[in-house]
Design a protein around this motif. Structure first.
Motif, short mmCIF file in Angstrom:
data_model
loop_
_atom_site.label_atom_id
_atom_site.label_comp_id
_atom_site.label_asym_id
_atom_site.label_seq_id
_atom_site.Cartn_x
_atom_site.Cartn_y
_atom_site.Cartn_z
N CYS A 296 37.91 42.62 33.14
CA CYS A 296 38.12 42.42 34.57
C CYS A 296 38.54 43.73 35.22
O CYS A 296 39.35 44.48 34.66
CB CYS A 296 39.22 41.36 34.77
N TRP B 169 47.48 38.63 49.97
CA TRP B 169 48.55 37.71 50.32
C TRP B 169 49.63 38.44 51.08
O TRP B 169 49.77 39.64 51.00
CB TRP B 169 49.09 36.94 49.15
N ILE C 79 45.66 40.98 46.00
CA ILE C 79 45.96 40.11 44.87
C ILE C 79 45.24 40.68 43.65
O ILE C 79 44.04 40.95 43.72
CB ILE C 79 45.48 38.66 45.13
N ASP C 80 45.98 40.88 42.56
CA ASP C 80 45.35 41.35 41.32
C ASP C 80 44.84 40.13 40.57
O ASP C 80 45.53 39.54 39.75
CB ASP C 80 46.35 42.13 40.47
N GLU C 81 43.60 39.75 40.87
CA GLU C 81 42.99 38.55 40.27
C GLU C 81 42.90 38.66 38.76
O GLU C 81 42.89 37.64 38.05
CB GLU C 81 41.60 38.30 40.86
N CYS C 82 42.85 39.87 38.23
CA CYS C 82 42.73 40.06 36.78
C CYS C 82 43.96 39.54 36.04
O CYS C 82 43.86 39.14 34.88
CB CYS C 82 42.51 41.54 36.47
N ARG C 83 45.10 39.51 36.69
CA ARG C 83 46.32 38.99 36.07
C ARG C 83 46.26 37.49 35.85
O ARG C 83 47.03 36.94 35.08
CB ARG C 83 47.53 39.32 36.94
N TYR C 84 45.34 36.81 36.53
CA TYR C 84 45.28 35.37 36.48
C TYR C 84 44.12 34.83 35.65
O TYR C 84 43.79 33.66 35.72
CB TYR C 84 45.22 34.80 37.91
N GLY C 85 43.51 35.70 34.85
CA GLY C 85 42.47 35.27 33.92
C GLY C 85 41.20 34.77 34.56
O GLY C 85 40.57 33.85 34.07
N TYR C 86 40.80 35.37 35.67
CA TYR C 86 39.57 34.95 36.35
C TYR C 86 38.33 35.29 35.53
O TYR C 86 37.30 34.68 35.71
CB TYR C 86 39.46 35.61 37.72
N TYR D 202 37.62 41.09 42.75
CA TYR D 202 37.62 41.48 41.35
C TYR D 202 36.18 41.52 40.86
O TYR D 202 35.29 40.97 41.49
CB TYR D 202 38.45 40.51 40.49
N ASN E 24 40.06 44.96 38.92
CA ASN E 24 40.54 44.57 40.23
C ASN E 24 40.02 45.57 41.25
O ASN E 24 40.07 46.78 41.04
CB ASN E 24 42.07 44.55 40.25
#
Length: 159
Positions: A54, A33, A42-49, A61, A56
């Motif tokens: 997880c 972003w 983007i640290d996708e792990c912070r968003y519970g993917y 991720y 990153n």
């Protein structure tokens, strides 16, 4: 004129040039972003993917599962492994969420390794188990009477 094709755009090296009618826009690739004119991961792990674990990685991720679980085809969720299918126990096996437990048949006890079963020496529990002589057998015991006596119906007394 395609400013992206001719390198006449003003996009930063971290950005992607997108040609538009009469101009261009600077954007970030998927997984990044725009922050302060720079594309940042983007640290996708912070968003519970991921359901369990997880990691990153730049622009993406990677999900994985704890021991006792397998990653589902969606590459995000985990399913319990039924370890009992591999027969890890000497007698009985109960699958649990993420693991398993072994059990033993009557007359046996679970060994320290948690998978094998050791015979219980019922005769060693009490000297009154049999009226005369007790003989341990795998998973059980037998009472024996002296010569001239027979074993009574209760399986323990001599007559």
């Amino acid at each position: 004129m395609d400013e992206c094709e001719t390198d006449s755009h003003q996009c930063n090296p971290t950005q992607v040039c997108i040609n538009t009618a009469g101009g261009y826009t600077c954007s970030c690739t998927e997984g990044y972003w725009l922050v302060g004119g720079q594309c940042q991961d983007i640290d996708e792990c912070r968003y519970g993917y991921c359901q369990q674990l997880c990691a990153n990685v730049p622009g993406s991720y990677s999900c994985s599962c704890n021991p006792g679980f397998l990653l589902n085809p969606d590459s995000r969720t985990c399913q319990d492994v039924d370890e009992c299918e591999d027969n890890p126990c000497a007698h009985g096996c109960f699958n649990t969420y993420g693991s398993y437990m072994c059990s033993c048949e009557e007359g046996f006890e679970l060994a320290a390794d948690g998978t094998t079963c050791n015979d219980l020496d019922e005769c060693g529990f009490s000297e009154f188990l049999c009226q005369h002589r007790c003989v341990n057998t795998p998973g059980s015991f037998q009472c024996h009477c002296p010569a001239g006596y027979y074993l009574y119906e209760d399986g323990r007394s001599c007559e």
